[in-house]
Design a protein around this motif. Structure first.
Motif, PDB file in Angstrom:
ATOM      1  N   VAL A 109      51.316  26.841  43.561  1.00 47.70           N
ATOM      2  CA  VAL A 109      50.550  27.767  42.726  1.00 47.70           C
ATOM      3  C   VAL A 109      51.168  29.161  42.768  1.00 47.70           C
ATOM      4  N   ALA A 110      51.151  29.839  41.617  1.00 46.31           N
ATOM      5  CA  ALA A 110      51.451  31.267  41.543  1.00 46.31           C
ATOM      6  C   ALA A 110      50.306  31.938  40.791  1.00 46.31           C
ATOM      7  N   ASP A 111      50.018  33.191  41.156  1.00 47.76           N
ATOM      8  CA  ASP A 111      48.839  33.904  40.671  1.00 47.76           C
ATOM      9  C   ASP A 111      49.235  35.354  40.422  1.00 47.76           C
ATOM     10  N   SER A 112      48.878  35.889  39.259  1.00 40.11           N
ATOM     11  CA  SER A 112      49.254  37.271  38.943  1.00 40.11           C
ATOM     12  C   SER A 112      48.265  37.847  37.953  1.00 40.11           C
ATOM     13  N   ALA A 113      48.140  39.170  37.948  1.00 40.82           N
ATOM     14  CA  ALA A 113      47.258  39.856  37.006  1.00 40.82           C
ATOM     15  C   ALA A 113      47.905  41.150  36.557  1.00 40.82           C
ATOM     16  N   VAL A 114      47.607  41.525  35.320  1.00 34.31           N
ATOM     17  CA  VAL A 114      48.130  42.767  34.764  1.00 34.31           C
ATOM     18  C   VAL A 114      47.039  43.435  33.949  1.00 34.31           C
ATOM     19  N   SER A 115      46.930  44.762  34.076  1.00 29.25           N
ATOM     20  CA  SER A 115      45.991  45.549  33.281  1.00 29.25           C
ATOM     21  C   SER A 115      46.778  46.449  32.331  1.00 29.25           C
ATOM     22  N   PHE A 116      46.281  46.570  31.117  1.00 33.64           N
ATOM     23  CA  PHE A 116      46.928  47.429  30.130  1.00 33.64           C
ATOM     24  C   PHE A 116      45.908  47.806  29.066  1.00 33.64           C
ATOM     25  N   VAL A 117      46.252  48.810  28.277  1.00 37.00           N
ATOM     26  CA  VAL A 117      45.355  49.296  27.229  1.00 37.00           C
ATOM     27  C   VAL A 117      45.857  48.828  25.879  1.00 37.00           C
ATOM     28  N   VAL A 210      40.314  48.353  41.322  1.00 40.47           N
ATOM     29  CA  VAL A 210      39.416  49.484  41.548  1.00 40.47           C
ATOM     30  C   VAL A 210      38.489  49.662  40.359  1.00 40.47           C
ATOM     31  N   MET A 211      37.409  50.414  40.623  1.00 41.86           N
ATOM     32  CA  MET A 211      36.470  50.838  39.589  1.00 41.86           C
ATOM     33  C   MET A 211      36.397  52.363  39.649  1.00 41.86           C
ATOM     34  N   ALA A 235      40.435  48.425  36.789  1.00 40.76           N
ATOM     35  CA  ALA A 235      41.800  47.922  36.622  1.00 40.76           C
ATOM     36  C   ALA A 235      42.169  47.026  37.790  1.00 40.76           C
ATOM     37  N   HIS A 236      43.162  46.178  37.584  1.00 41.79           N
ATOM     38  CA  HIS A 236      43.505  45.120  38.552  1.00 41.79           C
ATOM     39  C   HIS A 236      44.974  44.762  38.368  1.00 41.79           C
ATOM     40  N   SER A 237      45.749  44.817  39.449  1.00 32.95           N
ATOM     41  CA  SER A 237      47.157  44.412  39.417  1.00 32.95           C
ATOM     42  C   SER A 237      47.406  43.407  40.534  1.00 32.95           C
TER      43      SER A 237
END
Length: 260
Positions: A109-117, A210-211, A235-237
């Motif tokens: 398994v690989a797991d990743s997250a990205v936040s953007f506008v 974070v919030m 946001a979440h990275s």
């Protein structure tokens, strides 16, 4: 359970990481004002299936969710920060979107997250995103063989705290391997020199989030989506890393853009 992989298995982990990174990169490029969250989920499903991989979310049914999740990617918008359940919602100008993806390929398994506008970005939104990205980089730098989990958590929490954000430690990073969520838990704040000692072969998903003005979460009516208690932005990275003899190798880095 904490899995430690043999060095000969690292190429499989790299392939899983590259797949997750590539899917997220493609999804990010497709997201624009008017894109529907369910459309993003369908795109993710198609790419996962085409690659011969398996979603870690469709049948995911932990004790804290109203499972099974039933979708292929988490789509969290604005005040939603974790486990955003895709639903019939079109993205608007200025929305802060987090895409969180975990897949299993050839048993790893690989797991990743990205936040953007999407569209025009407010300074507040950019500050949130950049703080999580800096914290993620700090956590990765601290993840060396022989270091302890507290060193990683402390590095992440120091960056977030210095940026002015309160840290919730209920949800954080975690081990990955043959399944998505494994021990050890990696809180986004901690004390250096404490906890499990890192060793080569360990795979970790580090995920600062974070919030803007709170550390309190509330669960949405869908039973899955976690939102800020005050309605503030979030946001979440996240990256999956492998601990090697030489330090941390980031498995979910997107491919560099082609030279023009």
């Amino acid at each position: 359970m904490i899995e430690v992989f043999d060095p000969t298995e690292l190429p499989r982990a790299r392939q899983a990481g590259a797949l997750v990174a590539g899917i997220l990169q493609t999804l990010r490029s497709r997201c624009e004002v008017g894109t529907n969250l369910l459309e993003i989920d369908r795109w993710a499903q198609a790419m996962i299936t085409e690659a011969g991989a398996q979603s870690c979310y469709v049948d995911y049914a932990p004790s804290f969710g109203r499972g099974p999740f039933g979708h292929f990617i988490c789509t969290s918008v604005n005040d939603a920060v974790l486990h955003g359940l895709p639903h019939d919602r079109a993205l608007a100008d200025g929305d802060l979107l987090t895409l969180d993806l975990a897949v299993s390929l050839d048993g790893i398994v690989a797991d990743s997250a990205v936040s953007f506008v999407v569209g025009a970005a407010s300074p507040e939104s950019l500050a949130l995103i950049r703080a999580t990205e800096r914290a993620l980089s700090a956590g990765i730098a601290a993840a060396r063989p022989g270091a302890r989990l507290g060193d990683v958590s402390s590095a992440i929490g120091t960056v977030l705290g210095e940026a002015g954000y309160r840290v919730n430690t209920e949800f954080g990073g975690h081990g990955v391997g043959s399944t998505m969520h494994q021990d050890p838990h990696v809180p986004n704040a901690g004390r250096p020199g404490r906890g499990y000692r890192l060793r080569p072969g360990l795979l970790l998903a580090l995920e600062p989030w974070v919030m803007a003005d709170t550390d309190e979460l509330v669960t949405d009516a869908d039973g899955w989506t976690l939102r800020s208690a005050t309605g503030c932005r979030t946001a979440h990275s996240e990256h999956t890393i492998a601990i090697t003899d030489d330090g941390a190798e980031v498995l979910t880095l997107p491919a560099p853009a082609p030279a023009v």
